[in-house]
Design an enzyme around this catalytic site. Sequence first.
Site, PDB file in Angstrom:
ATOM      1  N   ARG A 153       0.820  -1.217   0.000  1.00  0.00           N
ATOM      2  CA  ARG A 153       0.000   0.000   0.000  1.00  0.00           C
ATOM      3  C   ARG A 153       0.852   1.264   0.000  1.00  0.00           C
ATOM      4  NH1 ARG A 153      -1.803   3.139   4.181  1.00  0.00           N
ATOM      5  NH2 ARG A 153      -1.059   1.616   5.702  1.00  0.00           N
ATOM      6  N   ARG A 235      10.987   0.551   9.152  1.00  0.00           N
ATOM      7  CA  ARG A 235      11.474   0.188  10.476  1.00  0.00           C
ATOM      8  C   ARG A 235      12.995   0.147  10.435  1.00  0.00           C
ATOM      9  NH1 ARG A 235       7.094   1.341  11.564  1.00  0.00           N
ATOM     10  NH2 ARG A 235       5.560   0.306  12.898  1.00  0.00           N
ATOM     11  N   ASP A 259      13.758   7.953   9.252  1.00  0.00           N
ATOM     12  CA  ASP A 259      12.701   8.303  10.199  1.00  0.00           C
ATOM     13  C   ASP A 259      12.551   7.253  11.292  1.00  0.00           C
ATOM     14  OD1 ASP A 259      10.429   9.937  11.058  1.00  0.00           O
ATOM     15  OD2 ASP A 259       9.156   8.309  10.333  1.00  0.00           O
ATOM     16  N   GLU A 264      14.475   3.359  19.840  1.00  0.00           N
ATOM     17  CA  GLU A 264      13.703   4.595  19.849  1.00  0.00           C
ATOM     18  C   GLU A 264      13.166   4.863  21.246  1.00  0.00           C
ATOM     19  OE1 GLU A 264      10.663   4.349  16.861  1.00  0.00           O
ATOM     20  OE2 GLU A 264      12.099   4.274  15.208  1.00  0.00           O
ATOM     21  N   HIS A 283      10.731   9.405  13.934  1.00  0.00           N
ATOM     22  CA  HIS A 283       9.636   8.466  13.679  1.00  0.00           C
ATOM     23  C   HIS A 283       8.300   9.204  13.680  1.00  0.00           C
ATOM     24  CE1 HIS A 283       8.297   4.002  14.096  1.00  0.00           C
ATOM     25  NE2 HIS A 283       7.552   4.661  13.214  1.00  0.00           N
ATOM     26  N   ILE A 284       8.174  10.135  12.730  1.00  0.00           N
ATOM     27  CA  ILE A 284       6.960  10.946  12.650  1.00  0.00           C
ATOM     28  C   ILE A 284       6.223  10.737  11.332  1.00  0.00           C
ATOM     29  CG2 ILE A 284       7.732  12.720  14.252  1.00  0.00           C
ATOM     30  CD1 ILE A 284       8.495  14.416  11.771  1.00  0.00           C
TER      31      ILE A 284
END
Length: 317
Positions: A153, A235, A259, A264, A283-284
């Site tokens: 997707r 990831r 990202d 994290e 990670h946004i």
Amino acid sequence: MPKIAILDDYAKSALDMADWGSLAGFQPVSFDDNLVEHDALVDRLKDFEVVCAMRERTPFPAAVFERLPKLKLFITSGMRNKSVDFAAARRQGVVCCGTETSGTSTTEHTWALILATARHVPHDHMVMRQGGWQTRMAFDLAGKTLGCVGLGRLGSAVAKIGASAFGMKVIAWSQNLTAERCAEVGAELVSKEELFARSDVVTIHLLLSDRTTGLVGAGDLARMKPGAILVNTSRGPIVDEAALLETLRARRIRAAAIDVFSKEPLPADDPVRSLDNVVLTPHIGYATEDTFRLFYGQMVEDIAAWANGSPVRTIDG
């Protein structure tokens, strides 16, 4: 009064993103830090009946659920969270629910990173703030080759934008990708080796699993063009981070945009923070107001439904 723990609210926005006050008789409590050590996490949550988790920020293994006898309802943003042992939760009598997710925010962030890296936006912004002027040359995307590692997707959405908006040639690879799937989005199916060798921009769009951990290794990075960039919004562990760090230090590729990270939040002293040929975001890819209103709004709905004896969006897998 039953208490609701809202975890990992880094931006301190959760309480403003939904009508928590509609949950009469519940007390929502937001935590803006990341607590993963088992003893400390259990101590924090021991008096909470409901836990609302944000994506995979805090792991919940069986060893944690077994020590939370008061916990009755666990909700994760999204309907899939590999950091949570849902089977263990259900064994403890905990109802597990989720939410819908946005279909566009990570796609948009991927292109934000590609453009920021190709155009040196973070660097030039810093130079302008310091009183400087032009110091680096950007490169055009038109006519270049976009390599999509994964064409699901998100990957297909990124591919379509590359082709239609920027006139890029799109090539793709993943372990089970077919020529028919590539044809649906106007991409060319190639081998993994060819993708890394031909692409001017490599962008990763795979789920993390045992099969994809470390999938992008030193050999793949070595095949990339000196002027190419690597983008990872999937990831962190999919890429061999040590190999990427060495590749960037040696300037064997133009740059990377990242990202997501194996650890994290990214430690303040992580060496990747010191490099000038990498664009970093925390990670946004999914962290937008619209997405969080969806997440937290449906968490409130989940809690209300559960309190009325008719849980919705339950996770059974």
